[in-house]
Design an enzyme around this catalytic site. Structure first.
Site, PDB file in Angstrom:
ATOM      1  N   ASP A   1       0.826  -1.199   0.000  1.00 14.75           N
ATOM      2  CA  ASP A   1       0.000   0.000   0.000  1.00 14.75           C
ATOM      3  C   ASP A   1       0.870   1.264   0.000  1.00 14.75           C
ATOM      4  O   ASP A   1       1.874   1.337   0.718  1.00 14.75           O
ATOM      5  CB  ASP A   1      -0.889  -0.026   1.257  1.00 14.75           C
ATOM      6  CG  ASP A   1      -1.834   1.156   1.312  1.00 14.75           C
ATOM      7  OD1 ASP A   1      -2.620   1.313   0.366  1.00 14.75           O
ATOM      8  OD2 ASP A   1      -1.763   1.920   2.287  1.00 14.75           O
TER       9      ASP A   1
ATOM     10  N   GLU B   1       1.718   0.063  -4.764  1.00 17.70           N
ATOM     11  CA  GLU B   1       0.890   1.216  -5.075  1.00 17.70           C
ATOM     12  C   GLU B   1       1.784   2.432  -4.899  1.00 17.70           C
ATOM     13  O   GLU B   1       2.270   2.682  -3.789  1.00 17.70           O
ATOM     14  CB  GLU B   1      -0.317   1.329  -4.128  1.00 17.70           C
ATOM     15  CG  GLU B   1      -1.181   2.534  -4.488  1.00 17.70           C
ATOM     16  CD  GLU B   1      -2.118   2.980  -3.366  1.00 17.70           C
ATOM     17  OE1 GLU B   1      -3.011   3.782  -3.634  1.00 17.70           O
ATOM     18  OE2 GLU B   1      -1.947   2.532  -2.211  1.00 17.70           O
TER      19      GLU B   1
END
Lengths: 574, 574
Positions: free
Chosen positions: B243, B280
């Site tokens: 993330d 990400e």
């Protein structure tokens, strides 16, 4: 006339007691004043949304200090005497770090010019001056600068700096300027009145972090890159030393340092001049000086603290603070033959693994030194290495430096073992800030060495004490040290193997117990005895003495008998 | 049993109501309990300097939530059914992003297993599950996890996750787990009771920054790297999705992400399994997925937001927030043929230059999607792209995705154009925090689209609303969408030119005014009409229709007449 103030609703220029309303270009955030030009020597300032007057963020001159009006400088008016000069490759340089305020009695650019012949005699070809950008008050190290485009008024302002650089070039000396791009000083810092120069995303030990990657950072990056360009073009600076780049935080895909090196490299080719960028880096990260093509930032060299710490702790036996990570001759050996000592191991001082192997780099990517302004000035008494060592040990240190694959750098006065300290001094005008600095200094060193009196940075005497005493340099022991440095520099310039900076060509041998060290660089070999007793070191080959710190006890084709604290450099005849 | 608490003076383990004093290894800061072992199923916690009880930072299971005791799990006891499974190269994958809590009515790992055949029918070979680490309460997206080693109790805990992965492997589906290494949630976060897991040097938008480079960071880095290793070895995870890596701040010479990819690559070779790491990243920095040898971090792929934003804004015409930087078909063309749209240009949304050319990278370094949990869930109404488009437009979007050089990823329910939204939902137990989240959501979207009712993240209904309604998937239009996706996936798998990810082999043509686009990949050619009117597009060559969203009006060897909002894919016969 223009100024960047992207969020301002109203900007006025004040000049000759007349306020003029500026016009904003909403696309860029720059404010312009049409049909009006400042003339060389005009004093001016800005009002932003009725607050002010504030000096120009890009002020060329602050004749009345950080809180005063800016004075407009037309750089084209300066009459240079030496339009052609030679900047040698960085790898062939011997750098001399100098603080304008304490280098001479007068503490100005002009008075510094008078000492250039001394540097020539020593063999120096690069002078690196500590930050000169306008900082608060009339004395200071310069790292608290706020008007980064303005040479300090007390040093002689823009023309003084130009005369100094021109004189250096006339003597064949290149000039490196120390610039601070990681933070700005707390006092007189009006940048935030104009725009988002700072960010809360990161923090530095000295104040707000510069906004290199947040919203509207493009112009902030330009502010610093244009500053570099100005020193190089308007002042003819040959190189920049970037202060503490580990506090330049930037997550952009193109890191600020890479963007800077790219622009300066292009400028160098356009100007057809050698221009170098040197970093002070605490990261032991080879990326800083690795080529951009290989994923690095493409700076030319970085200061080698590991080499300093390794040598310093062997010679002094000091184990406090960061020296706790050093002390073994193997550390020095590793620095000499591969650059970093910490290239991934655990550091007790840092409490983490530190650094990375400097694969692909060479000695010319590192600046080597046995002391510098920080290593001296951050000690409680501002003691130089010469205050801590015997003459023999000092000669060992200097010889190892000059035999190293690194680019050697001296700190002013080192060449004669100056007795004067180099203390931390400030002249903050804000009384609260001044008191905080004084207190902070005392607390930092309290209990450090109780026998040493801690000087108050704010006291004028602390500054005066730190000035070089040029009278002493002719006296016996100082003259002997000066000759030693001169001979070492001459030696380094005479033998090409000493400027061959490939780590693969540096051979180091040592004995941790007997405490001796040999550095061999092709035909040249250095032997030194760190102990207080004479000792015999095996060393094969027919030898001719090039330099010896003391009369050797004996040497032949197999061994060398060295007195206590001594060093010898031979030419191998084979 | 051991736990790291370097600054603690006393650490006790409590188990079966008995406290046991642990012993410290002063060199490492780890505390041990000799002559005592926890057994599978034992509940335990720690007291640190008489504060507690706190769950184990490396707890494998929190059956009673983030504030409860940890339950010891002996991973070797689990009986796997499928010891041999095949993880295909990432470049040949079709990823399906899934949120365990809303994927099925029951919201558990076990109930998710029942839907794997649906994914097989669709042609999916990779499932990516949103974070499962224990987060506060019984429902949430998972990005506020605090016990990063413990699969959430409400999903079915450790054994549930293992059964799910085992079942996936049995069906030939590989599993990617979304992990959050940039921050930890605010509630139930007891890490600071144990050690310096966080630093004040940097800040993230979601809370304290993780200490990746400050003092004692080696063990913090290990905490996260060991976590990755655990998912891969103890749970047989095939890949990780990291993330928001732009909030992982690390100035070390070896960046955390590089260290992670290095260890995982070594582990992959040791285990003889393919293991992938996907980032990400908001940085548009090719360094993230560039090989370590070339100065990169060596991750396998990164999410391509630019592709999403370009396609989304063309189709919806939305210009708010980050879509303000997009809207032109040329943006989409650039994304398809070079990866990033922003590779150094000024971004109005970011107010700075953004990104860097993805030289040397290829499509397989990017995950492409027309929606994901964020793009849906961060909208005020949690609207999917299918809520915003005509059926024709939706088919265009899916076709472009499957014709792209990127690795395609769908979001659960996308394959049938699910009518259910995916809203932002939380279940904070701390009333103040819950209220703050509710308020924050309302404020974030106030005035955004006044016609859309903003759901309260804390309300149970918001979660329930977001669950997929599997009954609708067989109904007319949904069945048609499902067939379209199935056909596109089959097409992608059938023609090798579609998984040839070289940007040099992607040819894009478009007309910004007439709003049509052609993507040619060797023999396969896609034509689409973004407008609401029929239009004729020149396209030479003998063609065979492979897929068409509508009955074509006419086509020959020179041109193709496309109905409004339609797309066709041909095989060129030449």
């Amino acid at each position: 006339m223009k100024v960047w103030a992207p969020y301002a609703k109203k900007v006025e220029l004040i000049c000759s007691e007349k306020k003029r309303l500026m016009q904003k270009d909403n696309d860029t955030g720059w404010w312009y004043l049409k049909n009006f030009s400042l003339k060389h020597g005009d004093d001016y300032a800005f009002f932003v949304d009725d607050r002010g007057p504030f000096p120009d963020p890009r002020s060329s001159w602050q004749p009345n200090g950080v809180h005063g009006f800016s004075r407009y400088v037309d750089h084209s008016l300066f009459e240079w005497k030496h339009d052609f000069w030679h900047t040698p490759p960085l790898g062939s340089s011997i750098i001399y770090e100098c603080h304008i305020g304490t280098f001479t009695e007068e503490g100005t650019f002009d008075s510094a010019i008078k000492r250039l012949d001394h540097l020539l005699e020593l063999g120096i070809n690069y002078i690196e001056i500590m930050p000169v950008s306008e900082f608060p008050g009339n004395r200071g190290w310069g790292y608290d600068g706020v008007d980064i485009y303005a040479p300090h008024h007390s040093y002689g302002g823009p023309d003084g700096l130009k005369r100094f650089i021109d004189a250096c070039h006339g003597k064949g000396i290149s000039v490196i300027l120390d610039v601070v791009y990681n933070h700005l000083g707390p006092d007189g810092n009006y940048l935030s009145q104009f725009g988002p120069y700072f960010t809360k995303k990161y923090s530095t030990p000295w104040g707000e972090a510069v906004n290199f990657d947040d919203g509207d950072s493009d112009e902030v990056r330009r502010f610093f890159i244009d500053n570099a360009i100005m020193w190089i073009t308007d002042y003819r600076i040959d190189g920049l030393r970037l202060d503490a780049i580990h506090a330049i935080f930037d997550s952009s895909a193109m890191h600020f340092l890479e963007a800077l090196s790219l622009e300066i490299n292009n400028l160098q080719d356009h100007l057809a001049r050698n221009i170098f960028i040197i970093a002070e880096s605490d990261l032991n990260d080879p990326k800083i000086v690795r080529s951009r093509e290989a994923g690095g930032y493409g700076l030319d060299a970085q200061w080698n603290d590991d080499f300093h710490h390794a040598l310093h702790s062997i010679l002094t036996g000091e184990k406090n603070s960061y020296f706790s990570d050093f002390g073994k001759i193997s550390d020095l050996s590793k620095a000499l033959s591969s650059g970093f000592v910490f290239d991934g191991q655990y550091s007790n001082f840092r409490k983490k693994r530190h650094g990375r192997q400097a694969k692909g780099l060479s000695g010319r990517n590192f600046i080597g030194f046995i002391q510098n302004h920080d290593q001296i000035g951050n000690r409680p008494g501002g003691e130089r290495i010469s205050h801590l060592l015997t003459l023999g040990q000092l000669k060992i240190a200097a010889a190892i430096l000059m035999m190293s694959p690194f680019i050697p750098m001296l700190f002013q006065g080192e060449e004669w073992g100056a007795t004067t300290p180099f203390k931390y001094f400030t002249n903050h005008q804000d009384p609260e800030l001044g008191e905080a600095v004084s207190k902070g200094r005392l607390e930092e060193h309290s209990g450090f060495k109780p026998d040493i009196e801690i000087s108050d940075p704010q006291e004028h005497k602390t500054f005066i004490d730190s000035k070089l005493n040029w009278c002493e340099k002719e006296k016996n022991i100082h003259n002997e040290i000066f000759s030693w440095y001169k001979d070492l520099i001459l030696l380094r310039k005479s033998y090409p193997e000493l400027t061959d900076s490939r780590f693969s060509e540096v051979f180091v041998k040592f004995n941790e117990i007997s405490r001796w060290l040999i550095i061999k660089r092709s035909r040249i070999i250095l032997l030194c005895n760190f102990t207080e007793k004479n000792q015999s070191i095996l060393c094969n080959g027919e030898k001719i003495i090039l330099l010896s710190s003391e009369k050797l006890l004996r040497f032949d084709n197999e061994k060398v008998e060295l007195p206590r604290h001594s060093v010898v450099i031979f030419l191998l005849n084979s």
